[in-house]
Design a protein around this motif. Structure first.
Motif, short mmCIF file in Angstrom:
data_model
loop_
_atom_site.label_atom_id
_atom_site.label_comp_id
_atom_site.label_asym_id
_atom_site.label_seq_id
_atom_site.Cartn_x
_atom_site.Cartn_y
_atom_site.Cartn_z
N VAL A 216 0.37 -1.16 0.10
CA VAL A 216 0.04 0.12 0.00
C VAL A 216 0.96 0.96 -0.72
O VAL A 216 0.09 2.56 -0.67
CB VAL A 216 -1.46 0.11 1.13
CG1 VAL A 216 -1.41 1.11 1.40
CG2 VAL A 216 -2.33 -1.28 0.95
N GLY A 217 1.94 1.04 0.52
CA GLY A 217 2.74 2.25 1.11
C GLY A 217 3.44 2.77 -0.23
O GLY A 217 4.72 3.60 -0.54
N GLY A 218 3.69 1.16 -1.62
CA GLY A 218 4.15 2.16 -2.57
C GLY A 218 5.82 1.27 -2.38
O GLY A 218 6.17 1.52 -3.08
N PHE A 219 6.15 0.45 -0.97
CA PHE A 219 7.21 -0.11 -1.64
C PHE A 219 8.26 0.97 -1.44
O PHE A 219 9.75 1.26 -2.51
CB PHE A 219 7.69 -1.00 -2.98
CG PHE A 219 7.06 -2.46 -3.02
CD1 PHE A 219 7.07 -3.32 -2.07
CD2 PHE A 219 5.95 -2.32 -3.33
CE1 PHE A 219 6.43 -4.50 -1.94
CE2 PHE A 219 5.19 -2.88 -3.52
CZ PHE A 219 5.23 -4.15 -3.03
N SER A 220 7.83 2.06 -0.71
CA SER A 220 9.00 3.49 -0.77
C SER A 220 10.09 2.76 0.65
O SER A 220 10.14 1.61 1.08
CB SER A 220 7.98 4.19 -0.15
OG SER A 220 8.17 3.77 1.51
N PRO A 221 11.57 3.41 -0.39
CA PRO A 221 12.95 2.71 0.43
C PRO A 221 12.22 2.44 1.98
O PRO A 221 13.19 2.11 2.58
CB PRO A 221 13.68 3.66 -0.17
CG PRO A 221 13.35 4.37 -1.09
CD PRO A 221 11.54 4.00 -1.34
N THR A 222 12.29 3.81 2.51
CA THR A 222 12.07 3.58 3.74
C THR A 222 11.26 2.70 4.87
O THR A 222 11.23 2.14 5.64
CB THR A 222 11.40 5.00 4.73
OG1 THR A 222 10.41 5.74 4.20
CG2 THR A 222 12.92 6.19 4.16
N LEU A 223 10.44 2.40 3.86
CA LEU A 223 9.07 1.63 4.94
C LEU A 223 9.79 -0.02 4.42
O LEU A 223 9.58 -0.49 5.23
CB LEU A 223 7.72 1.35 3.27
CG LEU A 223 6.52 1.07 4.47
CD1 LEU A 223 6.57 1.49 5.64
CD2 LEU A 223 5.51 0.80 3.36
N VAL A 224 10.28 -0.52 2.87
CA VAL A 224 10.89 -1.31 2.35
C VAL A 224 12.13 -1.90 3.87
O VAL A 224 12.07 -3.01 4.33
CB VAL A 224 11.83 -1.49 1.23
CG1 VAL A 224 12.34 -2.74 1.29
CG2 VAL A 224 10.94 -1.47 0.84
N ARG A 225 13.11 -0.58 4.27
CA ARG A 225 13.82 -1.14 5.33
C ARG A 225 13.27 -0.91 6.09
O ARG A 225 14.27 -2.12 6.95
CB ARG A 225 14.84 0.54 5.16
CG ARG A 225 15.59 0.63 4.17
CD ARG A 225 16.86 1.62 4.20
NE ARG A 225 16.26 3.34 4.35
CZ ARG A 225 16.37 3.43 3.14
NH1 ARG A 225 17.04 3.17 1.79
NH2 ARG A 225 16.11 4.75 3.69
#
Length: 900
Positions: free
Chosen positions: A388-397
């Motif tokens: 849902v968060g668009g695989f943002s780098p911060t969220l993936v990390r």
């Protein structure tokens, strides 16, 4: 004898930190090397084995080598289409989309090809491929692209650049780590979809976003005829390149516009029809509406509704910069960045489900303990939230960290937080070594490390508090929120000071915000997301109360701000010895508390080293202030001008501040202020505004409102141009003593050093440029520098006729080296030994003029241009000639000026 506890870090973790220092050495070699030595020292003090210490140089070298191999090489030569400034047709595949405040998108395009624009018959005969990736700033987008889409547009392409000043944000290097070397700007419906991504989830994420936007409360329509336009932005106002987004915890410094011009607003007569070519499958889920519909007044979501969208999806486009500034000053920006905190909220739902499962069927815990069941139930929820968060780098990390924590929990390990953090960091750096250069990752790692290190101390402190037994659970919960925020802020404090130059004293607001977000907003919002998948119409039952809760939080901040209770503290931006010394001191204090009776001499040595490193820059600057040196620095502010004069005693005067019509971009906050505060306290002996044009005046507002400024001087001519409203308000609020400067005035600094005002005479009438204040820096009768503002030929003739002494070793050329200020007689009267020119790369005025450069060449006067050299500094000491240095070293061959 008390025995030392085991080392806080395992040998491989110590070596991993040293390898990370090696990666950082690509950007700051000396500071990273010193940090690695400090890590080795701390490891030795805590009893690490000699074999581990012997491998420290190897780990550092491996990190440095991996970073150099991973760092994309910049193009040796850019295509002519990038340098001409003409519009060209572009096509590229979407790699990522980042939604920014004030309804803007940053779209990163891969495999970008260019063709001559149909409207440009003189364009290149053949197309080609642009180097690396392209960063597209899309203002007021008419529709939303998705990763994998192929887009087309017509735009001017520019190289990625920035402002080259000590301590400034290096946008070019930051983009280089992402493989981005060129940029473009678009507005409205200027971008068309050529081919949609074949992902089966292509429209689902946009449907979830639209479901939130349509459900949350809305503000009344403004009636200005533009839908969803943020306040403060005019229809045809130009805007800069996009801010660098995704920084955990706090907003990032702006990724500045190219140091030449602001991007061009699209010509409505040259818009590309928003229809795909024949034979290409169109994307019908989100077609752009026609002009009549798109420009109809449409209410925007309330600040709380916009915040809910940001919290759930990472889309901040409906927030305004005013809202973001409130959140930032309240030390709450981390709440809006999709990061570990949001993953924690989702994971908490897994814990709640495990708890409910135990209530319904207690035997389940015999097969799978509660903590392991919580991890198992949370895992799919976290993965869905990442999507849902668009695989943002911060969220993936953050999700990777959750996975490492969960793995250690399933394996029944004891040190879950610290070991999980290092395991996640090892995986991240193995996959992408350059991630160590990302500020968001640095802040995340330091914040989690701070929690792991200082949480035992917090628990010990709470145990000693005299709290009644009945109140201890609630008190411990509130104390945990406070101590968590305090520990994280303490761990990231030097980076906050370096990157943002401001510290917020309002961390206490986390005790209000985080419980509301964790107990009300996020559970309701996540429930709305899940409900929208099966019953979209019912999702509003969850979204609406969550948005109202966010509105209450934002209303509280607005109320505080109205009372003047939301101010921040402007601080100096630390140098690398201060940053390393801070962390060494912090580690020494943690070790002292952890084992107060063990190895006291070693721990005292660590504390002494930290204090010494903290003091070195201040001692060095104090010695420089006591010397007789005089300096003149021309900052790189692009197509503008900002000069810093420094005299013995450390007194500084800022002459102009740069700036321009860059929309929401604040030159003072992003460029001028950071350069002035880098390693120096935020104070100025005075400011002088030569004339009121924006490229000289706009950058003064932020330092004037944040720094301690002694006086503010401006031209005595009524035709010099009035400062804009923001600068006038800042001047009235900050209260420095105003001073009108006319020919014949002097600013004396003692010891024979002074600034003479040569122009304009009192009552001067004429153009604003010719009304500029002209200053001559004099040291013991020796003309050091002549600062000319934007005077042109008429004012130059008046100066020559005045009979005043104009000689100066350094001439700051008037009007950015324009031919309108070319005067051979003037150059002969000044007799400069060097010339400084402030202008932007690839500026549309083509400054500096070739005629001016040719004339100075005939006089054998070397020219230093900020567009090529960045900040340029002249230093006078004793009777020696000026020593001139620049941020960018001089090339070995002939100088090539960008845009010439």
């Amino acid at each position: 004898m008390q025995r030392s506890p085991p080392p806080p870090l395992l040998p491989w973790q110590i070596l991993l930190v040293c390898a990370a220092c090696g990666i950082l050495a690509v950007r700051v070699p000396v500071g990273a090397g010193a940090a690695c030595l400090a890590v080795a020292l701390l490891a030795a003090v805590t009893g690490s084995k000699r074999g581990c210490l012997a491998l420290v140089p190897v780990a550092f070298g491996l990190g440095l080598g991996a970073a150099w191999l991973a760092l994309p090489a910049p193009p040796t030569r850019l295509a002519a289409v990038v340098l001409t400034g003409k519009k060209i047709a572009l096509t590229g595949r979407v790699a990522s989309v980042d939604a920014l405040p004030d309804n803007r998108l940053t779209v990163i395009l891969d495999e970008v090809r260019h063709e001559p624009a149909a409207s440009d018959p003189d364009g290149p005969a053949a197309g080609g491929r642009l180097p690396g990736r392209l960063a597209l700033s899309w203002d007021l987008p008419a529709w939303r692209p998705s990763p994998g889409d192929t887009l087309g547009l017509s735009a001017r392409v520019r190289p990625v650049g920035g402002f080259k000043n000590p301590g400034g944000y290096d946008a070019a290097f930051a983009r280089r780590t992402q493989g981005i070397f060129v940029r473009a700007y678009a507005r409205g419906d200027a971008v068309r979809l050529i081919e949609a991504s074949d992902s089966p989830f292509r429209g689902l994420r946009e449907s979830l976003r639209q479901g939130i936007v349509s459900a949350v409360p809305r503000l009344p329509a403004t009636g200005d005829g533009v839908a969803d336009r943020p306040p403060g932005r005019g229809r045809d106002q130009r805007v800069p390149d996009e801010p660098q987004a995704g920084k955990t915890g706090h907003p990032a410094p702006d990724d500045p516009p190219a140091s030449g011009d602001a991007p061009d607003a699209p010509d409505r007569a040259q818009r590309i029809p928003n229809q795909p070519p024949a034979g290409i499958r169109p994307f019908t889920d989100a077609p752009p509406p026609p002009d009549a519909e798109r420009l109809a007044p449409e209410p925007r979501p309330t600040p709380g509704g916009a915040m809910l969208l940001a919290l759930l999806t990472g889309d901040r486009s409906l927030l305004t910069n005013t809202d973001m500034d409130l959140v930032r000053r309240a030390s709450l920006a981390h709440a809006l960045a999709l990061s570990g905190m949001h993953v924690g909220y989702v994971a908490a739902i897994g814990w709640l489900l495990a708890h409910l499962a135990g209530r319904i069927r207690p035997r389940i815990f015999l097969r799978l303990p509660r903590h392991k069941l919580s991890v198992a139930l949370a895992a799919p929820l976290v993965l869905g939230y990442v999507w849902v968060g668009g695989f943002s780098p911060t969220l993936v990390r953050a999700t990777l960290m959750f996975g490492c924590f969960g793995l250690l929990i399933l394996l029944d390990k004891k040190r879950v937080v610290l070991d999980g953090l290092f395991l996640a960091l090892a995986v991240i750096l193995a996959v992408s070594p350059l991630a160590a250069l990302n500020l968001s990752l640095e802040l995340s790692v330091l914040a989690v490390a701070g929690l792991a290190v200082f949480w035992p101390l917090g628990r010990a402190i709470f145990e000693r508090l005299p709290v009644p037994p009945r109140l201890r659970p609630a008190a411990f919960w509130l104390f945990s929120i406070f101590w968590t925020s305090l520990s994280a802020e303490a761990a990231i404090l030097p980076l906050l000071a370096l990157e943002f130059g401001e510290i917020s004293p309002h961390a206490y607001l986390n005790a209000v915000w985080l419980p509301v977000l964790g107990l009300v907003v996020m559970p309701l919002g996540l429930a709305g997301l899940l409900t929208s998948l099966v019953w979209p119409e019912a999702a509003a039952l969850f979204y609406v109360p969550a948005a109202y809760a966010c509105d209450a939080l934002m209303g509280m901040l607005s109320w505080q701000d109205g009372l003047g209770l939301l101010g921040t503290i402007t601080v100096l931006r630390p140098l690398w010895p201060e940053i390393v010394g801070y962390f060494v001191l912090l580690a020494g204090l943690a070790l002292w508390w952890r084992a107060p009776g063990a190895d006291r001499p070693s721990r005292r040595a660590v504390l002494a080293l930290g204090l010494a490193l903290l003091m070195v820059p201040a001692v060095r600057q104090g010695l420089l202030d006591l010397s007789d040196r005089v300096t003149l620095t021309m900052l790189d502010v692009g197509q503008g001008q900002a000069l810093v004069v420094e005299v013995p005693g450390g007194r500084r005067i800022l002459v102009d501040g740069g700036g321009g019509t860059f929309g929401t971009f604040d030159m003072g906050r992003a460029v001028t202020g950071p350069a002035l505060a880098y390693g120096r306290s935020p104070e100025l002996w005075g400011m002088i505004l030569t004339h009121g044009h924006a490229d000289h005046a706009q950058g003064l507002t932020w330092p004037l409102s944040r720094f301690d400024v002694g006086f503010f001087g401006q031209s005595a001519s009524p035709d010099a141009g009035e400062p804009d409203a923001a600068l006038t308000s800042a001047l009235a609020a900050s209260g420095p003593r105003p001073r009108v400067l006319a020919a014949g005035d002097r600013l004396d600094f003692g010891n024979g050093i002074r600034l003479e005002v040569l122009h304009p005479p009192a009552g001067h009438r004429g153009k604003a440029n010719d009304a500029s204040v002209v200053l001559r820096l004099v040291g013991n009768g020796r003309g050091l520098a002549l600062l000319c503002g934007d005077i042109e030929k008429k004012a130059i003739r008046a100066l020559l006729a005045s009979g005043r002494d104009l000689t100066a070793e350094v001439l700051v050329l008037p009007h950015h080296g324009s031919a309108s200020s070319l005067s051979r007689a003037f150059y002969r009267a000044v007799k400069p030994q060097a010339a400084f020119i402030s202008c932007g790369e690839y500026n549309r005025f083509r400054y500096p003029s070739g005629k001016v450069l040719a004339e100075l060449s005939r006089l054998r006067c070397p020219v230093h241009v900020t567009a090529a050299r960045g900040a340029v500094t002249a230093v006078w000491s004793d009777d020696d000639p000026a020593r001139i240095t620049a941020f960018v070293p001089a090339p070995a061959g002939p100088v090539s000026l960008p845009g010439q």
